[in-house]
Design a protein around this motif. Sequence first.
Motif, short mmCIF file in Angstrom:
data_model
loop_
_atom_site.label_atom_id
_atom_site.label_comp_id
_atom_site.label_asym_id
_atom_site.label_seq_id
_atom_site.Cartn_x
_atom_site.Cartn_y
_atom_site.Cartn_z
N CYS A 71 0.62 -0.67 -0.27
CA CYS A 71 0.07 -0.11 0.54
C CYS A 71 0.92 1.52 -0.15
CB CYS A 71 -0.78 0.28 0.78
SG CYS A 71 -1.91 -1.33 0.53
N ARG A 72 2.22 1.32 -0.97
CA ARG A 72 2.49 2.29 -1.12
C ARG A 72 1.61 4.01 -0.87
NH1 ARG A 72 7.57 1.19 -3.23
NH2 ARG A 72 7.97 3.56 -3.27
N PHE A 73 2.31 4.78 -0.76
CA PHE A 73 1.78 5.90 -1.45
C PHE A 73 1.77 6.61 -2.99
CE2 PHE A 73 1.74 8.69 2.89
CZ PHE A 73 1.22 7.44 3.21
N MET A 74 3.12 5.75 -3.55
CA MET A 74 3.04 5.84 -5.22
C MET A 74 1.81 5.15 -5.25
SD MET A 74 4.91 8.37 -5.40
CE MET A 74 4.47 8.19 -7.34
N ASP A 75 1.62 3.95 -5.24
CA ASP A 75 0.81 3.25 -5.89
C ASP A 75 -0.59 3.48 -6.01
OD1 ASP A 75 3.04 1.61 -6.48
OD2 ASP A 75 2.56 0.74 -4.57
N THR A 76 -1.44 4.11 -3.95
CA THR A 76 -2.29 4.54 -4.15
C THR A 76 -2.91 6.22 -4.84
OG1 THR A 76 -2.45 2.97 -2.67
CG2 THR A 76 -3.91 4.46 -2.43
N LEU A 77 -1.74 6.98 -4.13
CA LEU A 77 -2.14 8.45 -4.80
C LEU A 77 -1.47 9.02 -5.66
CD1 LEU A 77 -1.66 9.31 -0.40
CD2 LEU A 77 -3.30 9.12 -1.91
N ASP A 78 -2.25 9.98 -5.75
CA ASP A 78 -1.59 10.75 -7.15
C ASP A 78 -0.71 11.31 -6.29
OD1 ASP A 78 -1.91 13.21 -9.23
OD2 ASP A 78 -2.04 14.33 -8.16
N LYS A 79 0.76 11.67 -7.38
CA LYS A 79 2.14 12.23 -7.15
C LYS A 79 2.12 14.10 -6.96
CE LYS A 79 4.28 10.27 -11.28
NZ LYS A 79 5.06 10.70 -11.87
N HIS A 80 1.05 14.33 -7.08
CA HIS A 80 0.61 15.47 -6.57
C HIS A 80 0.74 16.17 -5.50
CE1 HIS A 80 0.91 16.83 -10.49
NE2 HIS A 80 0.78 18.37 -10.55
N LEU A 105 12.93 8.99 7.54
CA LEU A 105 13.77 9.70 6.12
C LEU A 105 13.56 8.37 4.82
CD1 LEU A 105 15.28 12.22 4.92
CD2 LEU A 105 17.23 11.98 6.05
N PRO A 106 14.17 7.26 5.72
CA PRO A 106 14.07 6.21 4.34
C PRO A 106 12.76 6.19 3.50
CG PRO A 106 15.64 5.16 5.90
CD PRO A 106 14.20 6.59 6.75
N ILE A 107 11.78 5.63 3.84
CA ILE A 107 10.91 5.81 2.71
C ILE A 107 10.23 7.18 2.36
CG2 ILE A 107 9.15 6.73 5.11
CD1 ILE A 107 8.62 3.44 2.54
N ILE A 108 10.74 8.37 2.39
CA ILE A 108 10.53 9.49 1.97
C ILE A 108 11.57 9.53 1.05
CG2 ILE A 108 10.63 11.92 2.17
CD1 ILE A 108 9.93 11.79 5.37
N VAL A 109 12.99 8.99 1.25
CA VAL A 109 13.31 9.16 0.24
C VAL A 109 13.13 7.89 -1.44
CG1 VAL A 109 16.02 8.73 -0.55
CG2 VAL A 109 15.72 9.91 1.11
N ILE A 110 12.97 7.40 -0.69
CA ILE A 110 12.53 6.46 -1.69
C ILE A 110 11.59 6.62 -2.86
CG2 ILE A 110 11.42 3.94 -1.80
CD1 ILE A 110 13.12 3.45 0.52
N ASP A 111 10.26 7.12 -1.88
CA ASP A 111 8.89 7.65 -2.85
C ASP A 111 9.48 8.73 -3.51
OD1 ASP A 111 7.67 6.00 -1.62
OD2 ASP A 111 6.67 6.94 -0.41
N VAL A 112 10.07 9.73 -2.69
CA VAL A 112 10.54 11.31 -3.81
C VAL A 112 11.17 10.89 -4.65
CG1 VAL A 112 11.92 13.10 -3.69
CG2 VAL A 112 10.26 12.57 -2.15
N LEU A 113 12.04 9.71 -4.50
CA LEU A 113 12.52 8.86 -6.07
C LEU A 113 12.19 8.74 -6.77
CD1 LEU A 113 16.15 7.41 -4.64
CD2 LEU A 113 15.50 9.85 -5.48
N GLU A 114 11.58 7.73 -6.70
CA GLU A 114 10.20 6.92 -7.42
C GLU A 114 9.72 7.86 -7.63
OE1 GLU A 114 10.86 2.52 -6.24
OE2 GLU A 114 8.66 3.08 -5.44
N MET A 115 9.32 8.98 -7.71
CA MET A 115 8.28 9.96 -8.06
C MET A 115 8.66 10.37 -9.26
SD MET A 115 6.63 13.67 -5.77
CE MET A 115 6.70 11.84 -4.11
N TRP A 116 9.94 10.03 -10.23
CA TRP A 116 9.82 10.80 -10.50
C TRP A 116 10.71 10.13 -11.97
CZ3 TRP A 116 7.73 15.14 -10.21
CH2 TRP A 116 7.99 16.01 -9.28
#
Length: 353
Positions: free
Chosen positions: A171-180, A287-298
């Motif tokens: 249930c990653r944020f990037m799989d469920t929510l909009d990037k913005h 910080l780890p999950i934030i870095v992972i999601d931010v990198l995978e956002m782009w």
Amino acid sequence: MNVTVNDLRTFQESKHHTISVFITAACLIAISAVALSGNLLVLAAIAINRNLRSLSDLFVANLALADLCQACVAVPLRVVNLFGSEHAPIIPCHAVVLFSVLFGGASNFSILLVSVDKFIAIKWPFKYNNWTTVKLLICAIVLSWLSLIIYSVLPVIGWGKAATADFSSTCRFMDTLDKHYVATAYLFIHGIPLTTIIFIYFFILKATFRHSRTIAAQELSLRTNNFPISNAASITNEEMSTNDDREQKQSGRNQRRHMRACAQPSRRGKGVRMVAVLVGLFIILVLPIIVIDVLEMWKEPFVPLAVVYVAICLIYANSAVNVFIYAGWSSEYKRTFRGLLSSFWELVLRPCS
């Protein structure tokens, strides 16, 4: 029956995935159990000990409540969802994300309120009681919870929901929510509180060092005044006795004054160290999950799933460590904890006796 290399590789990957799921679930269950028992202990200590009912302790109670809800609701939902599949999801990811955003954000905002309370107490000690009132405390807590409730519900009603939300066991944020929405969530829930806490912490350090220099100067002055120069040849034995009594009384008053002056910076120093540990652990765990999601956002997802599982466990572990910080820095909390645990142990052993 022929088994190809691809089939064998798929079987091995599925086996590794199953092992990772079980290990992650076990870690999350352990985190939930520790957070549940620890934060219940904090709330019970505040409820039974009148010395733990100051405004600062009410902010601590709010933090314990947020972490308790995280342990009782968000983490179990995450564990249950790990065992779902794309064709048979057990719990919708939107429900998991909603409670993760709500209770995770409430915990972060509570840490921010605790830090602000420590900052005011250290920088403006004489104005603290006038500025921090029960009304202000209630308004700050209600406003933080209300804003987080509104923000976490937005994807459920449509805003912030991903256009093509695929099922994900994590249930990653990037799989469920909009990037913005993800970017705004990290800025609102993590970025602003963390930046403000770090900014506050540097001011606390500066104020503490200034107070320490002032206390050191007062201590030197008190030591000097404890040994006045007197003309022994010009006074009688009776006068000497009277002066000795006066000097002893003055020395006692100076010593008590010095002890009171030094006790306050000691308590402030403990508060500073507590805030420092809170901030440090907050950075390490979140910080780890934030870095992972931010990198995978782009970029398309490229981080190994095992690393993602570790990052998820770390961010939920943040709700379990706060209780140990308070227990380690407050003698009043430790004393109350020992009393509660002793009473609980006696209650358990009573049927056996």
